[in-house]
Design an enzyme around this catalytic site. Structure first.
Site, PDB file in Angstrom:
ATOM      1  N   GLY A   1       0.831  -1.207   0.000  1.00 56.75           N
ATOM      2  CA  GLY A   1       0.000   0.000   0.000  1.00 56.75           C
ATOM      3  C   GLY A   1       0.860   1.249   0.000  1.00 56.75           C
ATOM      4  O   GLY A   1       0.633   2.178  -0.773  1.00 56.75           O
ATOM      5  N   ALA A   2       1.861   1.259   0.859  1.00 54.85           N
ATOM      6  CA  ALA A   2       2.748   2.416   0.985  1.00 54.85           C
ATOM      7  C   ALA A   2       3.974   1.986   1.766  1.00 54.85           C
ATOM      8  O   ALA A   2       3.999   0.904   2.337  1.00 54.85           O
ATOM      9  CB  ALA A   2       2.036   3.550   1.713  1.00 54.85           C
ATOM     10  N   MET A   3       4.998   2.856   1.780  1.00 54.72           N
ATOM     11  CA  MET A   3       6.239   2.517   2.493  1.00 54.72           C
ATOM     12  C   MET A   3       6.763   3.746   3.209  1.00 54.72           C
ATOM     13  O   MET A   3       6.933   4.804   2.608  1.00 54.72           O
ATOM     14  CB  MET A   3       7.263   1.967   1.489  1.00 54.72           C
ATOM     15  CG  MET A   3       8.614   1.647   2.109  1.00 54.72           C
ATOM     16  SD  MET A   3       8.494   0.338   3.387  1.00 54.72           S
ATOM     17  CE  MET A   3       9.776   0.892   4.511  1.00 54.72           C
ATOM     18  N   GLU A   4       7.070   3.561   4.499  1.00 54.26           N
ATOM     19  CA  GLU A   4       7.379   4.677   5.387  1.00 54.26           C
ATOM     20  C   GLU A   4       8.817   5.175   5.319  1.00 54.26           C
ATOM     21  O   GLU A   4       9.398   5.517   6.351  1.00 54.26           O
ATOM     22  CB  GLU A   4       7.041   4.274   6.820  1.00 54.26           C
ATOM     23  CG  GLU A   4       7.919   3.154   7.419  1.00 54.26           C
ATOM     24  CD  GLU A   4       7.349   1.762   7.275  1.00 54.26           C
ATOM     25  OE1 GLU A   4       6.561   1.516   6.343  1.00 54.26           O
ATOM     26  OE2 GLU A   4       7.711   0.893   8.093  1.00 54.26           O
ATOM     27  N   ASN A   5       9.414   5.261   4.123  1.00 57.61           N
ATOM     28  CA  ASN A   5      10.768   5.807   4.020  1.00 57.61           C
ATOM     29  C   ASN A   5      10.776   7.202   4.651  1.00 57.61           C
ATOM     30  O   ASN A   5       9.949   8.042   4.304  1.00 57.61           O
ATOM     31  CB  ASN A   5      11.177   5.946   2.554  1.00 57.61           C
ATOM     32  CG  ASN A   5      10.804   4.738   1.740  1.00 57.61           C
ATOM     33  OD1 ASN A   5      11.267   3.651   2.017  1.00 57.61           O
ATOM     34  ND2 ASN A   5       9.929   4.919   0.751  1.00 57.61           N
TER      35      ASN A   5
ATOM     36  N   GLU B   1       1.471   5.888   7.606  1.00 58.73           N
ATOM     37  CA  GLU B   1       2.885   6.104   7.237  1.00 58.73           C
ATOM     38  C   GLU B   1       3.488   7.230   8.064  1.00 58.73           C
ATOM     39  O   GLU B   1       4.637   7.147   8.503  1.00 58.73           O
ATOM     40  CB  GLU B   1       3.015   6.388   5.743  1.00 58.73           C
ATOM     41  CG  GLU B   1       2.434   5.301   4.836  1.00 58.73           C
ATOM     42  CD  GLU B   1       2.913   3.901   5.154  1.00 58.73           C
ATOM     43  OE1 GLU B   1       4.098   3.742   5.495  1.00 58.73           O
ATOM     44  OE2 GLU B   1       2.088   2.963   5.094  1.00 58.73           O
TER      45      GLU B   1
ATOM     46  N   GLU C   1       4.137  -2.296  12.879  1.00 55.92           N
ATOM     47  CA  GLU C   1       2.934  -2.249  12.044  1.00 55.92           C
ATOM     48  C   GLU C   1       1.671  -2.147  12.878  1.00 55.92           C
ATOM     49  O   GLU C   1       0.738  -1.435  12.531  1.00 55.92           O
ATOM     50  CB  GLU C   1       2.887  -3.464  11.123  1.00 55.92           C
ATOM     51  CG  GLU C   1       4.000  -3.478  10.090  1.00 55.92           C
ATOM     52  CD  GLU C   1       4.088  -2.188   9.283  1.00 55.92           C
ATOM     53  OE1 GLU C   1       3.137  -1.383   9.302  1.00 55.92           O
ATOM     54  OE2 GLU C   1       5.138  -1.974   8.649  1.00 55.92           O
TER      55      GLU C   1
HETATM   56 ZN   LIG Z   1       3.225   0.228   8.212  1.00 52.32          ZN
END
Ligand SMILES: [Zn+2]
Length: 849
Positions: A269-273, A306, A328
């Site tokens: 879904g998304a990535m928390e860079n 995120e 998570e």
């Molecule tokens: Zn996450």
């Protein structure tokens, strides 16, 4: 023979600061790179071991502070994804600069440094390159110590075409053209000290929104050309949630800017860079006037999730992958808090009941797993990205928060973040911080939920002034095993007594406990507020008391959700008969809450997949009686000043009437409304559109199929694109199903979506057998094409193959074709199928008269 090397890295050499310079080639799909790492050699070694995968290393050298340089050689160990660097003599302890030149491939598997394509305004395909490193794919982009505990500072430089944009974790400090070329060099500031999996670099033709100030930094949304107009909603929730978290955590945002970037091809879904969060387009870009409330909520959820990670995950990180769940679970919990604060009218904690129920569905299986478990090899971490990590994890945190009190819980979180900032922590460090701030036995309580799989069924009965609660494990398939398992169960009680309503909280740690009231209770609600991660079984007498009150006097909406959801689970488990469950549904015909209807309608669809055609006809007649009055109360049109949740409920009821209840009148009206909609996009309420599409797919033929296919190809928003695409899996006609199946592998659908289209076809009662044959026939191809993480999710569709024969075939297929990145999930899908087939056999004679 040498000892096999461990896949874990030695700690004799520690990275402190990376300077990474990369030159991606978006035509040849390759890149050249150089990494210079300041390292601390802690023990004399001749060999330096770090991670590298799918890279070619051209040169290696290491320099001492006195200027002496040693040239080394690199040996790649493909099995362990490591590079072993050999030097001619022993490196004495001290500080060094390690320098490595390498080349790699911009792959199409949506991990590491990968390529993505999209159609430009001129109709031509345009390239971009992005990264996705979690869990262990930074090593595909540059040689590094790719374990979360090796935190370091990163300074990135990207050499790119002068017309393109480059984004990384930190802000740009310098950008200059390279003489004699059409390239430029983009130099980024140092990142904070963090783990490799959070590093990101993105290169392409991007449009950015005007920066807005959020918690003292600049926030932007970036997308490929033409889509910037869909970014305003994300900017608003991005700013609101960042500021919410900064206050909640009591620590300012740790980055120096924040970019939210929509990537056309994205595996999750998304990535928390840190500072450069990447998203799939549906999770970031949305038209607030055209999207449904649920679609808007999804964007708000993912952006908040995120942002929550910027502190919890990025600033403080798990020591090793066994702690991934906490990252998570916590971000999921915080996402609810932030969205609830931003839009209280959405009652986000009430709709969280749907997520909790999804976790309880899997966690009621024998093949479930504890939330936290030992992870040895990194690929085992891949199996952690599931409903137990996110939804069960967040549910038990919510239960703990409600038990401890929200303010005390928050204080413990602040303490934990302050203690471990820029470092790593174990799960138990969080319990210790919470114990310190609350003086409650948090560790013992949480250990029972984190290290034990499953959850209890809490039974309740009264006799006189005494209420007796007891716990035993809940299982869909009962075999008597694990019956001694106990949890520390926070019991939230509400009871109606002659003296008024009484609330009590207790912690049930033994098999059974009794509570005395001053007077006999007329009715009792256990799990009041529905925050507990357990099911409740009332005695006949207590259940009758709740039903007598019409279920709306004593029970709140989310508590009625619990009653229905627990009732359905008990039905599948054979504890309650199907006719009793359907009677409960009859009683809820007056229900007005969207979430209660969500769980009822989900059970209707499950029933529809289990029952045969004759039974389904009977079921449809019965559901019509329940659903029709509910819709009549709302009407088909939006009323002035109406709550947004009502709009969603209207859509859900129409959809159920037109599909699972097969109501011809509803279907006719849906077709007419869709025809109007084709001429005038404003003629239909946005919350109604999914229902119309579902009904037209359910009843439609080639004409509707063509319309939806065109709707997918020409969609103006990511939500429309996926709405029409996924509807293609729901047609009944065999030829149309075959067309949909072909789409999953013919290159017309992005590999980020194909697996879910396939899952949809397996869940379609009319297409499931064709879909299953197709998946078996194209199994190797699908595994080659699709992102690894999507394979177990695609296979969830087998829960729809409800027949004893199909089940047998499914079981033998997965015996012969194991899914190594999701063996646990496959086991769970098979058990869910077993539950459904067992019910099919049990209910064979029901609903037939
Ligand atoms: Zn996450």
């Amino acid at each position: 023979m040498a000892e096999p090397r461990s896949h874990r890295l030695p700690t004799s050499v520690i990275p402190e600061r990376y300077e990474i310079r990369l030159t991606p080639d978006l035509i040849q799909w390759s890149f050249a790179g150089e990494v210079k790492v300041a390292v601390d050699v802690r023990q004399g070694v001749r060999e330096v071991i770090l991670n590298a995968a799918e890279l070619s290393i051209q040169s290696v050298s290491i320099g001492r502070s006195d200027g002496v340089v040693f040239h080394g050689s690199a040996q790649l160990d493909g099995d362990n994804e490591q590079a072993v660097l050999n030097f001619p003599e022993i490196l004495a302890p001290g500080k060094y600069w390690l320098q490595i030149q390498f080349t790699g491939v911009l792959n199409d598997k949506l991990h590491g440094f990968y390529r993505s394509l999209y159609k430009g305004a001129d109709g031509q395909e345009k390239p971009l390159a992005s990264t996705q490193f979690e869990s262990t794919d930074a090593r595909r982009a540059f040689p590094c110590w790719d374990e979360p505990a090796f935190k370091a500072v990163y300074q990135v430089t990207l050499v790119i075409d002068e017309k393109l944009t480059a984004i990384s974790n930190a802000r740009v400090v310098n950008e200059r053209g390279l003489k004699g070329t059409e390239k430029k060099e983009v130099i980024f500031a140092d990142s904070m000290k963090m783990s490799t999996y959070l590093v990101a670099f993105i290169v392409g033709d991007f449009e950015a929104t005007e920066p807005v100030e959020a918690d003292g930094i600049e926030l932007r949304v970036l997308a490929v050309p033409g889509k910037k107009k869909l970014a305003d909603f994300a900017v608003a929730i991005g700013k609101a949630s960042l500021e919410h978290f900064s206050q909640y955590y009591g620590i300012p945002y740790p980055g120096d800017k924040l970019d939210l970037i929509a990537i056309p091809d994205f595996a999750s879904g998304a990535m928390e860079n840190l500072g450069a969060i990447t998203f799939r387009e549906t999770a970031l870009l949305v038209d607030p006037d055209k999207a449904t409330r649920a679609e808007l909520e999804r964007v708000a959820d993912v952006v908040s999730h995120e942002n929550a990670h910027m502190w919890f995950g990025d600033l403080v990180t798990m020591q090793w992958w066994n702690g991934l769940w906490l990252n998570e679970a916590f971000a999921t919990f915080m996402e609810m808090l932030a969205v609830d604060a931003w839009k209280p009218e959405w009652r986000r904690w009430d709709s969280f009941a749907v997520s909790r129920a999804a976790a309880m569905q899997v966690d009621g299986l024998k093949s479930t797993r504890p939330i936290e478990f030992p992870v040895e090899r990194p690929e085992e971490a891949a199996g952690m990205f599931d409903v137990l990590t996110y939804e069960k994890g967040a549910s038990v945190l919510r239960m703990l928060e409600q038990y401890l009190g929200a303010a005390k819980f928050r204080d413990g979180i602040r303490l934990y973040l302050q203690k471990h900032a820029y470092a790593n922590a174990e799960t138990t460090d969080l319990w210790d911080a919470l114990e310190e701030s609350t003086k409650q036995p948090v560790r013992a309580l949480m250990d029972s939920w984190i290290f034990q799989p499953g959850y209890p069924l809490v039974s309740v009965e009264t006799s006189g002034r005494t209420i007796r609660v007891s716990q035993q494990i809940f299982r869909y398939l009962q075999d008597g095993s694990d019956s001694e398992r106990r949890w520390h169960v926070p019991i939230f009680l509400r009871a109606g007594t002659p003296a008024g309503v009484v609330n009590k909280t207790l912690l049930l740690t033994e098999k059974e406990q009794q509570v005395e009231f001053d007077a006999p209770a007329n009715w009792v609600v256990v799990n009041a507020g529905a925050h507990g991660f357990y099911r409740v079984r009332y005695s006949q007498e207590l259940l009758a008391a709740l039903r007598q009150g019409g279920m709306t006097t004593q029970l709140t909406a989310v508590e009625r959700f619990g009653l229905v959801n627990d009732g359905w689970a008990a039905t599948l488990a054979g504890i309650v008969s199907l006719s009793d469950y359907l009677e409960l549904i009859d009683q809820l015909a007056g229900e007005t809450d969207v979430n209660v209807w969500t769980t009822m309608i989900a059970s209707f669809h499950q029933l529809h997949r289990i029952l045969d055609n004759v039974q389904c006809k009977k079921l449809a007649q019965r559901l019509l009686v329940v659903l029709s009055p509910a819709l009549e109360r709302l009407g088909w049109s939006v009323r002035p000043g109406e709550d947004e949740l009502i709009g969603q409920l209207r859509g859900d009821l129409i959809s159920a009437l037109g599909t699972v209840a097969d109501d011809a009148a509803t279907q006719d009206r849906a077709r007419a409304l869709f025809a109007d909609y084709e001429h005038n996009r404003d003629s239909v309420d946005r919350n109604l559109l999914p229902a119309l599409v579902a009904i037209l797919a359910h009843t439609g033929g080639t004409a509707e199929y063509e319309k939806f296919f065109a709707g997918f190809e020409n969609a103006q928003t990511p939500q429309d694109e996926t709405r029409y695409l996924f509807a293609l899996a729901n047609f009944a006609d065999a030829g149309l199903i075959d067309r949909t199946l072909d789409l999953t592998i013919n290159g017309k659908v992005r590999t980020q979506n194909s697996p879910y289209l396939m899952r949809g076809a397996l869940l379609n009662k009319h297409g499931r057998e064709r879909a299953w044959s197709f998946m078996k026939a194209h199994w190797n191809e699908m595994n080659r094409l699709f992102p690894d993480n999507a394979i177990p999710r695609m296979c969830e569709g087998v829960v729809g193959l409800v027949s004893a024969e199909l089940e047998k075939d499914v079981v033998s297929f997965f015996l012969a074709h194991p899914v190594k990145q999701g063996s646990k999930q496959i086991e769970q899908h098979l058990e869910r199928l077993r539950v459904a087939v067992a019910c099919q056999e049990l209910w064979r004679s029901l609903l037939r008269s």
